[in-house]
Design a protein around this motif. Sequence first.
Motif, PDB file in Angstrom:
ATOM      1  N   PHE A 136     -10.027  28.352   0.587  1.00  0.00           N
ATOM      2  CA  PHE A 136     -10.713  29.645   0.559  1.00  0.00           C
ATOM      3  C   PHE A 136     -12.080  29.455   1.156  1.00  0.00           C
ATOM      4  O   PHE A 136     -12.849  28.616   0.689  1.00  0.00           O
ATOM      5  CB  PHE A 136     -10.854  30.160  -0.884  1.00  0.00           C
ATOM      6  CG  PHE A 136      -9.558  30.648  -1.469  1.00  0.00           C
ATOM      7  CD1 PHE A 136      -9.030  31.867  -1.079  1.00  0.00           C
ATOM      8  CD2 PHE A 136      -8.880  29.881  -2.400  1.00  0.00           C
ATOM      9  CE1 PHE A 136      -7.845  32.321  -1.623  1.00  0.00           C
ATOM     10  CE2 PHE A 136      -7.684  30.336  -2.944  1.00  0.00           C
ATOM     11  CZ  PHE A 136      -7.168  31.551  -2.552  1.00  0.00           C
ATOM     12  N   SER A 170      -5.334  25.306 -15.737  1.00  0.00           N
ATOM     13  CA  SER A 170      -5.953  26.495 -15.165  1.00  0.00           C
ATOM     14  C   SER A 170      -6.785  26.124 -13.937  1.00  0.00           C
ATOM     15  O   SER A 170      -7.490  25.123 -13.935  1.00  0.00           O
ATOM     16  CB  SER A 170      -6.839  27.150 -16.215  1.00  0.00           C
ATOM     17  OG  SER A 170      -7.398  28.318 -15.689  1.00  0.00           O
ATOM     18  N   GLY A 171      -6.637  26.905 -12.892  1.00  0.00           N
ATOM     19  CA  GLY A 171      -7.431  26.680 -11.682  1.00  0.00           C
ATOM     20  C   GLY A 171      -6.858  25.653 -10.732  1.00  0.00           C
ATOM     21  O   GLY A 171      -7.499  25.298  -9.748  1.00  0.00           O
ATOM     22  N   CYS A 172      -5.625  25.173 -11.001  1.00  0.00           N
ATOM     23  CA  CYS A 172      -5.085  24.126 -10.138  1.00  0.00           C
ATOM     24  C   CYS A 172      -4.414  24.702  -8.900  1.00  0.00           C
ATOM     25  O   CYS A 172      -3.979  23.971  -8.020  1.00  0.00           O
ATOM     26  CB  CYS A 172      -4.113  23.239 -10.904  1.00  0.00           C
ATOM     27  SG  CYS A 172      -2.561  24.042 -11.300  1.00  0.00           S
ATOM     28  N   GLY A 173      -4.311  25.999  -8.794  1.00  0.00           N
ATOM     29  CA  GLY A 173      -3.771  26.584  -7.568  1.00  0.00           C
ATOM     30  C   GLY A 173      -2.354  27.134  -7.686  1.00  0.00           C
ATOM     31  O   GLY A 173      -1.715  27.448  -6.682  1.00  0.00           O
ATOM     32  N   LYS A 174      -1.865  27.305  -8.902  1.00  0.00           N
ATOM     33  CA  LYS A 174      -0.512  27.826  -9.088  1.00  0.00           C
ATOM     34  C   LYS A 174      -0.373  29.230  -8.513  1.00  0.00           C
ATOM     35  O   LYS A 174       0.551  29.531  -7.760  1.00  0.00           O
ATOM     36  CB  LYS A 174      -0.147  27.849 -10.581  1.00  0.00           C
ATOM     37  CG  LYS A 174      -0.316  26.531 -11.297  1.00  0.00           C
ATOM     38  CD  LYS A 174       0.045  26.618 -12.777  1.00  0.00           C
ATOM     39  CE  LYS A 174      -0.838  27.535 -13.597  1.00  0.00           C
ATOM     40  NZ  LYS A 174      -2.217  27.056 -13.792  1.00  0.00           N
ATOM     41  N   SER A 175      -1.321  30.086  -8.879  1.00  0.00           N
ATOM     42  CA  SER A 175      -1.262  31.465  -8.369  1.00  0.00           C
ATOM     43  C   SER A 175      -1.401  31.479  -6.860  1.00  0.00           C
ATOM     44  O   SER A 175      -0.735  32.256  -6.171  1.00  0.00           O
ATOM     45  CB  SER A 175      -2.377  32.307  -8.974  1.00  0.00           C
ATOM     46  OG  SER A 175      -2.187  32.435 -10.347  1.00  0.00           O
ATOM     47  N   THR A 176      -2.275  30.617  -6.354  1.00  0.00           N
ATOM     48  CA  THR A 176      -2.468  30.567  -4.908  1.00  0.00           C
ATOM     49  C   THR A 176      -1.160  30.218  -4.207  1.00  0.00           C
ATOM     50  O   THR A 176      -0.778  30.859  -3.220  1.00  0.00           O
ATOM     51  CB  THR A 176      -3.552  29.520  -4.566  1.00  0.00           C
ATOM     52  OG1 THR A 176      -4.729  29.842  -5.299  1.00  0.00           O
ATOM     53  CG2 THR A 176      -3.854  29.515  -3.095  1.00  0.00           C
ATOM     54  N   GLU A 208       2.877  33.567 -14.423  1.00  0.00           N
ATOM     55  CA  GLU A 208       2.590  33.623 -15.862  1.00  0.00           C
ATOM     56  C   GLU A 208       2.953  34.990 -16.440  1.00  0.00           C
ATOM     57  O   GLU A 208       2.109  35.645 -17.061  1.00  0.00           O
ATOM     58  CB  GLU A 208       1.112  33.325 -16.125  1.00  0.00           C
ATOM     59  CG  GLU A 208       0.697  31.970 -15.593  1.00  0.00           C
ATOM     60  CD  GLU A 208      -0.652  31.530 -16.129  1.00  0.00           C
ATOM     61  OE1 GLU A 208      -0.928  31.788 -17.313  1.00  0.00           O
ATOM     62  OE2 GLU A 208      -1.418  30.926 -15.365  1.00  0.00           O
ATOM     63  N   ARG A 246      -7.763  20.611  -8.104  1.00  0.00           N
ATOM     64  CA  ARG A 246      -8.828  20.392  -7.129  1.00  0.00           C
ATOM     65  C   ARG A 246      -8.740  19.097  -6.337  1.00  0.00           C
ATOM     66  O   ARG A 246      -9.332  18.118  -6.745  1.00  0.00           O
ATOM     67  CB  ARG A 246     -10.184  20.526  -7.832  1.00  0.00           C
ATOM     68  CG  ARG A 246     -11.011  21.540  -7.086  1.00  0.00           C
ATOM     69  CD  ARG A 246     -12.003  22.234  -7.954  1.00  0.00           C
ATOM     70  NE  ARG A 246     -11.406  23.361  -8.662  1.00  0.00           N
ATOM     71  CZ  ARG A 246     -11.763  23.758  -9.870  1.00  0.00           C
ATOM     72  NH1 ARG A 246     -12.698  23.137 -10.518  1.00  0.00           N
ATOM     73  NH2 ARG A 246     -11.193  24.791 -10.441  1.00  0.00           N
TER      74      ARG A 246
HETATM   75  N1  LIG Z   1      -9.793  34.685  -3.410  1.00  0.00           N
HETATM   76  C1  LIG Z   1     -10.335  33.505  -3.717  1.00  0.00           C
HETATM   77  N2  LIG Z   1     -11.497  33.119  -3.144  1.00  0.00           N
HETATM   78  C2  LIG Z   1     -12.048  31.923  -3.429  1.00  0.00           C
HETATM   79  N3  LIG Z   1     -11.527  31.034  -4.254  1.00  0.00           N
HETATM   80  C3  LIG Z   1     -10.364  31.343  -4.855  1.00  0.00           C
HETATM   81  C4  LIG Z   1      -9.710  32.595  -4.615  1.00  0.00           C
HETATM   82  N4  LIG Z   1      -8.568  32.621  -5.341  1.00  0.00           N
HETATM   83  C5  LIG Z   1      -8.529  31.446  -6.010  1.00  0.00           C
HETATM   84  N5  LIG Z   1      -9.589  30.674  -5.710  1.00  0.00           N
HETATM   85  C6  LIG Z   1      -9.855  29.311  -6.228  1.00  0.00           C
HETATM   86  O1  LIG Z   1      -8.721  28.534  -5.999  1.00  0.00           O
HETATM   87  C7  LIG Z   1      -8.454  27.695  -7.115  1.00  0.00           C
HETATM   88  C8  LIG Z   1      -7.050  27.941  -7.602  1.00  0.00           C
HETATM   89  O2  LIG Z   1      -6.965  29.236  -8.145  1.00  0.00           O
HETATM   90  P1  LIG Z   1      -5.610  29.821  -8.736  1.00  0.00           P
HETATM   91  O3  LIG Z   1      -5.854  31.217  -9.111  1.00  0.00           O
HETATM   92  O4  LIG Z   1      -4.509  29.565  -7.783  1.00  0.00           O
HETATM   93  O5  LIG Z   1      -5.432  28.917 -10.037  1.00  0.00           O
HETATM   94  P2  LIG Z   1      -4.283  28.980 -11.131  1.00  0.00           P
HETATM   95  O6  LIG Z   1      -3.631  27.634 -11.160  1.00  0.00           O
HETATM   96  O7  LIG Z   1      -3.402  30.137 -10.920  1.00  0.00           O
HETATM   97  O8  LIG Z   1      -5.113  29.153 -12.461  1.00  0.00           O
HETATM   98  P3  LIG Z   1      -4.744  29.993 -13.785  1.00  0.00           P
HETATM   99  O9  LIG Z   1      -3.736  29.194 -14.549  1.00  0.00           O
HETATM  100  O10 LIG Z   1      -6.042  30.069 -14.523  1.00  0.00           O
HETATM  101  O11 LIG Z   1      -4.239  31.315 -13.345  1.00  0.00           O
HETATM  102  C9  LIG Z   1      -9.515  27.991  -8.132  1.00  0.00           C
HETATM  103  O12 LIG Z   1     -10.493  26.979  -8.057  1.00  0.00           O
HETATM  104  C10 LIG Z   1     -10.073  29.324  -7.713  1.00  0.00           C
HETATM  105  O13 LIG Z   1     -11.432  29.369  -8.015  1.00  0.00           O
END
Ligand SMILES: Nc1ncnc2c1ncn2[C@@H]1O[C@H](COP(=O)(O)OP(=O)(O)OP(=O)(O)O)[C@@H](O)[C@H]1O
Lengths: 256, 294
Positions: free
Chosen positions: A15, A43-49, A161, A212
């Motif tokens: 990003f 949380s924050g490991c990028g699953k949603s991404t 989730e 990360r």
């Molecule tokens: N639109 C965005 N712009 C900048 N950074 C982003 C954006 N979306 C996600 N991130 C960053 O990318 C990383 C992964 O985010 P993501 O939402 O994929 O985590 P996650 O594993 O789904 O977490 P959670 O379990 O809390 O939902 C995080 O560090 C987040 O800050």
Amino acid sequence: MTMGTITFENVSKTFSGQSEVRALEGIDLAIGEGEFVALLGPSGCGKSTLLNLLAGFERATEGSLLFDGKTVTRPGPDRGVVFQEAALFPWLNVWQNVIFGPQVQGVARVDYESKARNLLKIVGLESFSDALPVQLSGGMRQRVGIARVLAMSPKALLMDEPFGALDAQTRLSMQQLLLDVWQSLGTTVLFVTHDIDEAILLSDRICVMSARPGRIIRTIPITLPRPRSIASLTSTEFVAYKARIMSDMKVGAAHA
Amino acid sequence: MSISTGPIASRQQPSVFSSASSVLSSAARRNLRQVLLAIVLPVTVIALWQWAGNGGSLFGGVLPTPDRVWHAWKVWAFGSAGLGLNPYSGTWLANLLFSAERVGKGFLVAILVAVPVGVAIGWNRIASGTLDPTVQLLRPIPITAWLPFSIAVFGIRDMGAVFLIALGAFYPIVVNTAQGARDIERNLVRAAMMMGAGRWTILRRVVLPASLPAIFTGLRIGLGIAWTAVIVAEMIAVKSGLGYVLWDAYYVGRMDVVIADMATIGLLGLISDRVILLIERWVLAWRRLQSFHS
Ligand SMILES: Nc1ncnc2c1ncn2[C@@H]1O[C@H](COP(=O)(O)OP(=O)(O)OP(=O)(O)O)[C@@H](O)[C@H]1O
Ligand SMILES: [Mg+2]
């Protein structure tokens, strides 16, 4: 004919913004037709991404991402997404939400009506078709979210989730519902969770991610017999899997 | 508890009136109380005003008392026209309709232009880049400053008034609509795209309904400005309507008609606002259920 195969080849996502975030790095993942794969990680490991890339909501920075052999460029009804907070249209009632997909795709009413009605019955909301989303509980909303996606007969279900915001008991009944639906449809599922029990109970394979940059650090096949039910949660094999994954995740944390 | 303002407080303590009027249902009692509360202040002011006046006027004859205003209004409303001495006799409804029609036309034009433009500004980056700076540049120019322009272009005709009304109402509607479209929840749009909706379908079936609460906010503010604009326009740019009568009556020293005219404008503004509120309640039923006060 292949249906709902997913291939990540060396996919990375950064990003850009005030500070760059390397959300995913070097993701290799192949998911076969009808497979149920869980993504597990902190949380924050990028699953949603990862899920959003496959859904077509975001674009990969590097690597290639194929769905049924074709590069993913944008969202489409072949990949049904179930969101954590359901994301129903608050101005449409349950019925209108469920038929939104077929309707905007120009499907004739006769071709979706009986199916949508049947789906509402499956998720146990036939008597709520006139209710607005605000009038439903969180679990009911999530069931609508699942029904509206199934109404499009997607080749894959991408679930971020979906039960994360529900209480323990509702969560169990939703997991049972999903197991039943999946067992009868056999759709490919990519399921994001940070709940170890949920991952083991539902999936054929768990991909454990580290944070990360987000990487898949372990892949664990789950060979618990199918069909499963929430009763499987107490079996000795289940407990053994859980012990192993918990130690795996500690290893991941130590590396990070 | 002695503080009983707002719907919550009134809901929590039904006991105050219940013994006295148990014949009425609780809802009817609540409504009755709302009405009573609402008229306390105006009735008091009018009574004081009447009481302070002597010989039918205040401030050395400048301000007529309410009874004289009431009488002037009756003549203005029901008097037979053409009795010569009183040029306002019997013209109330006609002038009211002139003004209302102009407001209706101008407001409609404003909605038809401002809603699409607002959605475009809020939703599309290119539209926002091209349209928004111009809108923001023109917005600080008050409609009164547009008066000479309007008269020069449209002459002393209806079009000029309608133009000013539409222009005045345009800004709050466009700004609020744009805000509503901009604030749309990301996952709602994503959900629609995921279900195969194209750009136009998303605009029509997702962005527009999601912006409706903000649009209605803009409509209510815009309607208020429309009433301001019609009075200003009629005072100067046309020769009929409540604004025209207002200024004309002032010139000939008929303060009783001036005040009756002001009251008419206030009532019309109030009624038209209620109409918008009713439409909003109906269109945004889904939203009312989400609210804390429902
Ligand atoms: N639109 C965005 N712009 C900048 N950074 C982003 C954006 N979306 C996600 N991130 C960053 O990318 C990383 C992964 O985010 P993501 O939402 O994929 O985590 P996650 O594993 O789904 O977490 P959670 O379990 O809390 O939902 C995080 O560090 C987040 O800050
Ligand atoms: Mg997430």
